[in-house]
Design an enzyme around this catalytic site. Structure first.
Site, PDB file in Angstrom:
ATOM      1  CD1 TRP A   6      -2.047  -2.154   2.049  1.00  0.00           C
ATOM      2  CD2 TRP A   6      -2.911  -1.421   0.131  1.00  0.00           C
ATOM      3  NE1 TRP A   6      -3.029  -3.024   1.667  1.00  0.00           N
ATOM      4  CE2 TRP A   6      -3.569  -2.608   0.505  1.00  0.00           C
ATOM      5  CE3 TRP A   6      -3.291  -0.786  -1.058  1.00  0.00           C
ATOM      6  CZ2 TRP A   6      -4.596  -3.178  -0.272  1.00  0.00           C
ATOM      7  CZ3 TRP A   6      -4.313  -1.344  -1.825  1.00  0.00           C
ATOM      8  CH2 TRP A   6      -4.937  -2.512  -1.427  1.00  0.00           C
ATOM      9  CG  ASP A  13      -3.004   4.076   4.273  1.00  0.00           C
ATOM     10  OD1 ASP A  13      -4.017   3.872   4.969  1.00  0.00           O
ATOM     11  OD2 ASP A  13      -2.721   3.390   3.267  1.00  0.00           O
ATOM     12  CE  LYS A  34      -8.456  -3.108   4.445  1.00  0.00           C
ATOM     13  NZ  LYS A  34      -7.397  -2.217   3.985  1.00  0.00           N
TER      14      LYS A  34
HETATM   15  C1  PLP Z   1      -6.870  -1.900   2.540  1.00  0.00           C
HETATM   16  C2  PLP Z   1      -5.817  -0.848   2.527  1.00  0.00           C
HETATM   17  C3  PLP Z   1      -5.716   0.122   1.508  1.00  0.00           C
HETATM   18  C4  PLP Z   1      -6.622   0.115   0.303  1.00  0.00           C
HETATM   19  O1  PLP Z   1      -7.858   0.592   0.621  1.00  0.00           O
HETATM   20  P1  PLP Z   1      -8.985   0.802  -0.494  1.00  0.00           P
HETATM   21  O2  PLP Z   1     -10.045   1.482   0.296  1.00  0.00           O
HETATM   22  O3  PLP Z   1      -9.355  -0.552  -1.003  1.00  0.00           O
HETATM   23  O4  PLP Z   1      -8.425   1.655  -1.573  1.00  0.00           O
HETATM   24  C5  PLP Z   1      -4.752   1.081   1.632  1.00  0.00           C
HETATM   25  N1  PLP Z   1      -3.899   1.111   2.663  1.00  0.00           N
HETATM   26  C6  PLP Z   1      -3.946   0.189   3.650  1.00  0.00           C
HETATM   27  C7  PLP Z   1      -2.975   0.272   4.783  1.00  0.00           C
HETATM   28  C8  PLP Z   1      -4.904  -0.806   3.607  1.00  0.00           C
HETATM   29  O5  PLP Z   1      -4.957  -1.732   4.582  1.00  0.00           O
END
Ligand code: PLP
Length: 364
Positions: free
Chosen positions: A99, A172, A196
Site C-alpha cells: 500500500w 494512511d 477495516k
Molecule cells: C486496505 C488498505 C488500503 C486500500 O484501501 P482501499 O479502500 O481498497 O483503496 C490502503 N492502505 C492500507 C494500509 C490498507 O490496509
C-alpha cells in the site's frame, strides 16, 4: 457452527452493529422508509453524518482546526489526492509495503520523491535508520501494514514525530484507525478506507488540518480538492449513505465499550495471546520482526519442515469455523486480522485450533 471472522478487509463488525444496520435497511428511524432510499439531504441523514463526525472527533480527541470527511474512492484515491493537494515539489515516503508503495507511485507523478524501504526484507520490519528531508512538502507513513503484519509502534511514532520536525506528517491509517489512541495534532492529514475497522466497504475517512490546504500552485480538479469536501460538509456530491450510517453505529458501539484506550487494551491482549501461541509452536512461526509486530494483522507461516502441512491446516481450521485466515499471496501462509470487533474468545478459538492441529501432527 460459530464462525470466527479473521478477514483482512472488508472485515468483522460487531454483531449488534450489523443487526442495527439491518433494521435500518427495513425501516430507518421508524419513519417507514429504508436507509437505502432516503435523501442524503434529509434531516435524518444529516443527523447521522453529524453524529459520525462528532464521534470521530470525540473518540480520537481531534483538536480544533481539523476537518473530518467521509468520502468515496477508498484509500487508493487518497494516494493521489494527497500529493495533488499537498505536494509542490518534493515528498518523502516510508515505503513499508504494497500500500505504501502504491501511495509513493502516485506522488512520483507530481515531483521528486525520497523513500525509505524494507522491501529487500519482504517488508518484514519498519525502517528506523533514516532522516526526513526538511525541504519535503510532507512525510507519508502507513501506520499498519495490513499485508505484512507490521505496525509502527507507539514508541516509533514518537521517533517519527521528532524526525519530521516542521515537515507535515501524513498517514494512511486504513487498518489501525481507532485501534489505539493517536496524537492527532502531530499529523497534517490522516486517511483510510473505512472497511477495516469502521464500516462496510464504500466510505473513506479523512482527517485534515485545515491550514495545510491551499498552498500548492496547481489547479486541483473539484472532486479531488479537499477544500471542496470541507466546504460541502462531505455532501458536495452524494456520500456513501449506508456505510456512513454503519460507521456511526460502530463509533457509538466503540464509545459504549470504553473508547479507543479500552480498545487498545483489548487489542494488546488479543494479539499477545496469538503471538504467544505462534512463538511457542513447533510448527508455526511469525513473519514480522518482533519489535514491529502488528496488533491488527498477525502473519504466520509453517516452519520449513512443516510446509507440506499448510493445506491440511487450512482445512482443519476451516472445519472449526475459522474464516479468512489465508495469508496474502506476497507473504503466503496465514494471516489473522484482529480488528476491534474480534473478541478474545475468537482469538482463543484460533489458538486452540492451532494447538490441536500441532498435537495431532506431532503424535501422528
Ligand atoms: C486496505 C488498505 C488500503 C486500500 O484501501 P482501499 O479502500 O481498497 O483503496 C490502503 N492502505 C492500507 C494500509 C490498507 O490496509
Amino acid at each position: 457452527m460459530t464462525k470466527y471472522n479473521f478477514n483482512a478487509g472488508p472485515s468483522i463488525l460487531p454483531q449488534e452493529v450489523i443487526r442495527q444496520t439491518a433494521e435500518a435497511v427495513l425501516d430507518f428511524n421508524g419513519e417507514g422508509l429504508s436507509i437505502l432510499e432516503i435523501s442524503h439531504r434529509s434531516k435524518g441523514f444529516q443527523a447521522v453524518l453529524d453524529e459520525a463526525v462528532a464521534l470521530m472527533k470525540e473518540l480520537l480527541n481531534i483538536p480544533e482546526g481539523y476537518s473530518v470527511l467521509f468520502l468515496g474512492g477508498g484509500a487508493s484515491l487518497q494516494f493521489c489526492m494527497v500529493p495533488y493537494n499537498l505536494m509542490e515539489k518534493k515528498a518523502a515516503y516510508l515505503n513499508t509495503g504494497v500500500w505504501a508503495k502504491k501511495a509513493l507511485k502516485e506522488a512520483k507523478g507530481f515531483g521528486e520523491t525520497v523513500d525509505f524501504s524494507s522491501a529487500d526484507a519482504n517488508y518484514s520490519f519498519i525502517p528506523k535508520d533514516y532522516s526526513v528531508p526538511q525541504d519535503a512538502d510532507y512525510f507519508h507513513i502507513t501506520t499498519n501494514n495490513t499485508i505484512y503484519g507490521t505496525e509502527i509502534s507507539n514508541a516509533e511514532l514518537e521517533a517519527i514525530y521528532q524526525k519530521c520536525g516542521n515537515v507535515p506528517l501524513v498517514a494512511d491509517m486504513s487498518s489501525d484507525i481507532l485501534s489505539r489512541p493517536i496524537d492527532v495534532q502531530k499529523y497534517a492529514l490522516i486517511y483510510g478506507g473505512a472497511q477495516k475497522n469502521i464500516a462496510p466497504a464504500g466510505a473513506t475517512f479523512v482527517i485534515v488540518r485545515n491550514d495545510v490546504l491551499g498552498k500548492v500552485s496547481r489547479y486541483i480538479p473539484t472532486m479531488l480538492n479537499y477544500q471542496t469536501h470541507i466546504d460541502g460538509g462531505s455532501m458536495f456530491n452524494t456520500p456513501p449513505v449506508l456505510p456512513i450510517y454503519t460507521a456511526m453505529l460502530n463509533l457509538r458501539w466503540l464509545k459504549e465499550n470504553g473508547g479507543v484506550a479500552a480498545a487498545e487494551k483489548r487489542n494488546i491482549a488479543k494479539a499477545a495471546l496469538l503471538y504467544k501461541t505462534i512463538d511457542e509452536s513447533r510448527i508455526f512461526t511469525g513473519t514480522a520482526q518482533k519489535a514491529d509486530r502488528s496488533l491488527m494483522n498477525v502473519c504466520f507461516v509453517m516452519k520449513p519442515e512443516y510446509q507440506h502441512l499448510q493445506d491440511d491446516f487450512m482445512r482443519f481450521a476451516t472445519e472449526r469455523g475459522m474464516v479468512g485466515i489465508k495469508g496474502h499471496r506476497s507473504v503466503g501462509g496465514f494471516r489473522a486480522s484482529l480488528y476491534n470487533a474480534m473478541t478474545i474468545e475468537g482469538v482463543q478459538a484460533l489458538c486452540d485450533c492451532m494447538k490441536e492441529f500441532e498435537t495431532d501432527v506431532i503424535k501422528g
